[in-house]
Scaffold this motif. Structure first.
Motif, short mmCIF file in Angstrom:
data_model
loop_
_atom_site.label_atom_id
_atom_site.label_comp_id
_atom_site.label_asym_id
_atom_site.label_seq_id
_atom_site.Cartn_x
_atom_site.Cartn_y
_atom_site.Cartn_z
N MET A 1 0.83 -1.21 0.00
CA MET A 1 0.00 0.00 0.00
C MET A 1 0.86 1.26 0.00
O MET A 1 0.64 2.19 -0.80
CB MET A 1 -0.90 -0.05 1.24
CG MET A 1 -1.93 1.00 1.35
SD MET A 1 -3.04 0.64 2.75
CE MET A 1 -2.01 1.15 4.15
N TYR A 2 1.85 1.30 0.87
CA TYR A 2 2.72 2.48 0.95
C TYR A 2 3.56 2.63 -0.32
O TYR A 2 3.77 3.74 -0.82
CB TYR A 2 3.69 2.37 2.13
CG TYR A 2 3.08 2.42 3.52
CD1 TYR A 2 1.83 2.98 3.77
CD2 TYR A 2 3.80 1.90 4.61
CE1 TYR A 2 1.31 3.02 5.06
CE2 TYR A 2 3.28 1.95 5.91
CZ TYR A 2 2.05 2.50 6.13
OH TYR A 2 1.54 2.53 7.41
N ARG B 1 7.18 4.08 6.59
CA ARG B 1 6.81 5.34 5.97
C ARG B 1 8.01 6.24 5.72
O ARG B 1 9.01 6.19 6.43
CB ARG B 1 5.80 6.07 6.86
CG ARG B 1 4.42 5.42 6.94
CD ARG B 1 3.76 5.44 5.57
NE ARG B 1 3.96 6.73 4.94
CZ ARG B 1 3.30 7.84 5.24
NH1 ARG B 1 2.35 7.79 6.14
NH2 ARG B 1 3.57 8.97 4.64
N ARG C 1 4.31 7.73 12.00
CA ARG C 1 3.36 7.75 10.87
C ARG C 1 2.77 6.37 10.64
O ARG C 1 1.58 6.22 10.37
CB ARG C 1 4.09 8.20 9.60
CG ARG C 1 4.49 9.65 9.63
CD ARG C 1 5.12 10.04 8.29
NE ARG C 1 5.05 11.47 8.13
CZ ARG C 1 5.26 12.12 6.99
NH1 ARG C 1 5.58 11.45 5.89
NH2 ARG C 1 5.16 13.42 6.93
N THR D 1 -1.48 4.24 10.88
CA THR D 1 -2.15 3.21 10.09
C THR D 1 -2.64 2.08 10.99
O THR D 1 -3.78 1.61 10.87
CB THR D 1 -1.19 2.66 9.03
OG1 THR D 1 -0.78 3.72 8.17
CG2 THR D 1 -1.85 1.56 8.20
N LEU E 1 -8.31 1.89 4.10
CA LEU E 1 -6.96 2.47 4.11
C LEU E 1 -6.50 2.81 2.70
O LEU E 1 -5.84 3.82 2.47
CB LEU E 1 -5.98 1.49 4.76
CG LEU E 1 -6.26 1.14 6.24
CD1 LEU E 1 -5.26 0.10 6.74
CD2 LEU E 1 -6.19 2.39 7.13
N ARG F 1 -7.19 6.20 0.86
CA ARG F 1 -6.22 7.29 0.95
C ARG F 1 -5.06 7.07 -0.02
O ARG F 1 -4.63 8.00 -0.70
CB ARG F 1 -5.66 7.37 2.36
CG ARG F 1 -4.45 8.30 2.42
CD ARG F 1 -3.76 8.28 3.75
NE ARG F 1 -2.59 9.14 3.72
CZ ARG F 1 -1.67 9.18 4.65
NH1 ARG F 1 -1.79 8.43 5.73
NH2 ARG F 1 -0.64 9.99 4.55
N TRP F 2 -4.53 5.86 -0.06
CA TRP F 2 -3.27 5.62 -0.77
C TRP F 2 -3.45 5.43 -2.26
O TRP F 2 -2.48 5.58 -3.02
CB TRP F 2 -2.54 4.42 -0.14
CG TRP F 2 -2.05 4.72 1.24
CD1 TRP F 2 -2.55 4.28 2.42
CD2 TRP F 2 -0.97 5.60 1.58
NE1 TRP F 2 -1.85 4.81 3.47
CE2 TRP F 2 -0.87 5.62 2.99
CE3 TRP F 2 -0.05 6.37 0.84
CZ2 TRP F 2 0.08 6.39 3.67
CZ3 TRP F 2 0.89 7.12 1.52
CH2 TRP F 2 0.95 7.13 2.90
#
Lengths: 332, 332
Positions: free
Chosen positions: B53-54, B68, B94, B98, B119, B122-123
């Motif tokens: 995801m990040y 992060r 950060r 999450t 989640l 947002r990403w």
């Protein structure tokens, strides 16, 4: 000497710092208000307990009086980026760590009193800090309607705004600007004093009330069944949170208005009443209170003493705490 | 075009960035490993889902490949000051946000798949990210005894050290230095594929395996009943995570040893087998693998192709993803 203190947040924490300084040898038990506690993002937050713990433990943000020193706000920005709500309650990263650990320990089944003890092992506040109750008590505010009506069935606003909010929402988000029709300690009637609370009051040489909010701090603690009677049986000296007709800090006037009490040192003393408190410390500028109370036969039992009551620095605060203690000891 | 990818952490995330670049028009569904998930400080942490995801959402720490960007570590220091354990799993502030939000949503009763969707709003990773299962599956490692024995009843060490640990404890705290006697996907036998998982596999034109850990990433996903059979029914191209006899990243060799598979591109292909994968991408330096596999009648069904397989940068990674996709499409 054993001293038991009922405590709200910032005012109580500063008073306690003075008291610890005034009588370093005393065994001080602090019974903290938990009615302001709130669950945000799944984490249990105890603002008053933490303010006392951080202040006495040397971790407080001195300028604002609450929250941690050297704070960062990474989590807050991230939660906002996720669109998580609410966004009106400021929590710093260091502070979050306390709430994370507290929530973990609570989830493991430990009562709040035991969790507070664990947290205090780090902070070593120099007092025994007890929550008023391990049971959930939440201060709720019934908002006055558009016409500002107080009492009766709470109306719904035309916008469908909720009329009953958690104390923190009223205090922090709304800045207590919408008048409160009623302030209730939800759950207090079923709450039991936390282990040690009644013993600490019973064993105390004196009980002190710092200049905390008479309604949502001291009042909420006293609403837990058993605590008021235990306190009333002791010699109690209380410090006025009202100086010259205004709260020293915060918006206690908005809380007093909700319960129909004037924002004056005299009115708050009368609200507590001689059945509860024995001594009442007011600021020099409220010396007239002495006469007012002296003239009122219903309040004749309260000994009033005047002195400079702003907790400007540690020496001034220590003098105030010393005076409160001396007054209580005299009246025993 | 519909592509479904089984994904571990860093390697998968980088591969997916290349795949998205290679075929921006494709509908990509990612089935993420959740066997590495762990609850720390009462918060649910999903390292592989978050890394994907990040990375795809532009929030990853590019240097380390996980966590992060622009991270601070206030909470970590605070938890250490409280003496909270464990202290071996690094979580930034950060990143904590999450986990806080995920844990809140899970506690409200939402399944992990729904929480992951929240989640990802947002990403916007540009792929549909599904956990392999909403049911708890935890990768456990049975540590080899002092004599390095593998299999059998796990002995207790003389120091009373635990012999079965969570994967993260073995991987992060112990750096996989203590040999694993066995690696199990605890709970996998009772787990159901998360909603959408079997459909995404069934509807896929091709299925791809990034260069993820064959044991604790791909292997764990395949251990969820129903997933292996669904994948085996499709055309699958897989990218070798082993180059020149070493894992490209991480300690996959320690995992392969636990299941008795050599750390070589050929051995991993044989481990997957022609019943599961159709195409196998190896690095140029492993071209010999082509011959080995070609000579082994049991593996004759696997089409092997060699190319530069280090994901050095986005163009190189895009070429690898393109090659994996092309191979799968050819073999359909």
């Amino acid at each position: 000497m054993r001293i038991t203190v009922l405590a709200g947040g910032v005012g109580a924490a500063r008073f306690l710092r003075g008291l610890r300084q005034a009588v370093p040898e005393a065994e001080i038990t602090v019974i903290g208000n938990t009615g302001d506690d709130i669950t945000l993002f799944g984490l249990r937050i105890c603002p008053d307990l933490d303010t006392v713990m951080y202040t006495l433990g040397g971790g407080i943000n001195e300028d604002q009086g609450w929250g941690r020193d050297g704070e960062t706000f990474g989590i807050r920005a991230e939660l906002a980026a996720y669109g998580a709500s609410p966004d009106w309650f400021t929590l710093g990263d260091r502070d979050f760590a306390t709430h994370i650990l507290r929530s973990q320990l609570l989830a493991e089944g430990r009562p709040l009193s035991a969790v507070t003890e664990v947290l205090c092992r780090r902070w070593r506040p120099g007092v025994r800090l007890l929550p008023m109750s391990d049971d959930p008590v939440e201060t709720h505010v019934v908002l006055a309607g558009p016409g500002g009506d107080r009492g009766g069935r709470p109306p719904r606003s035309q916008q469908g705004e909720r009329r009953v909010v958690h104390f923190q929402e009223w205090w922090v988000r709304m800045h207590a600007e919408t008048p409160a029709a009623q302030i209730t300690a939800s759950g207090a009637d079923r709450a039991r004093p936390a282990p040690g609370v009644l013993d600490a009051i019973g064993a105390a040489d004196v009980v002190l009330f710092p200049p905390s909010n008479p309604v949502v701090s001291i009042g909420t603690i006293l609403a837990v069944p058993g605590i008021r009677a235990a306190v009333a049986a002791k010699t109690v000296a209380a410090v006025s949170p009202i100086i010259g007709g205004s709260p020293v800090r915060g918006m206690a006037d908005a809380c007093l208005a909700a319960i129909g009490v004037d924002t004056s040192a005299a009115a708050v003393a009368a609200h507590y009443g001689p059945g509860l408190i024995d001594g009442w410390l007011v600021d020099d500028q409220d010396k007239a209170t002495v006469d007012i109370l002296g003239d009122d036969p219903a309040l004749a039992g309260i000994e009033v003493r005047a002195l400079p009551l702003y907790m400007r620095d540690l020496p001034a605060t220590t003098a105030i705490a010393r005076a409160a203690l001396d007054l209580a000891l005299e009246l025993r």
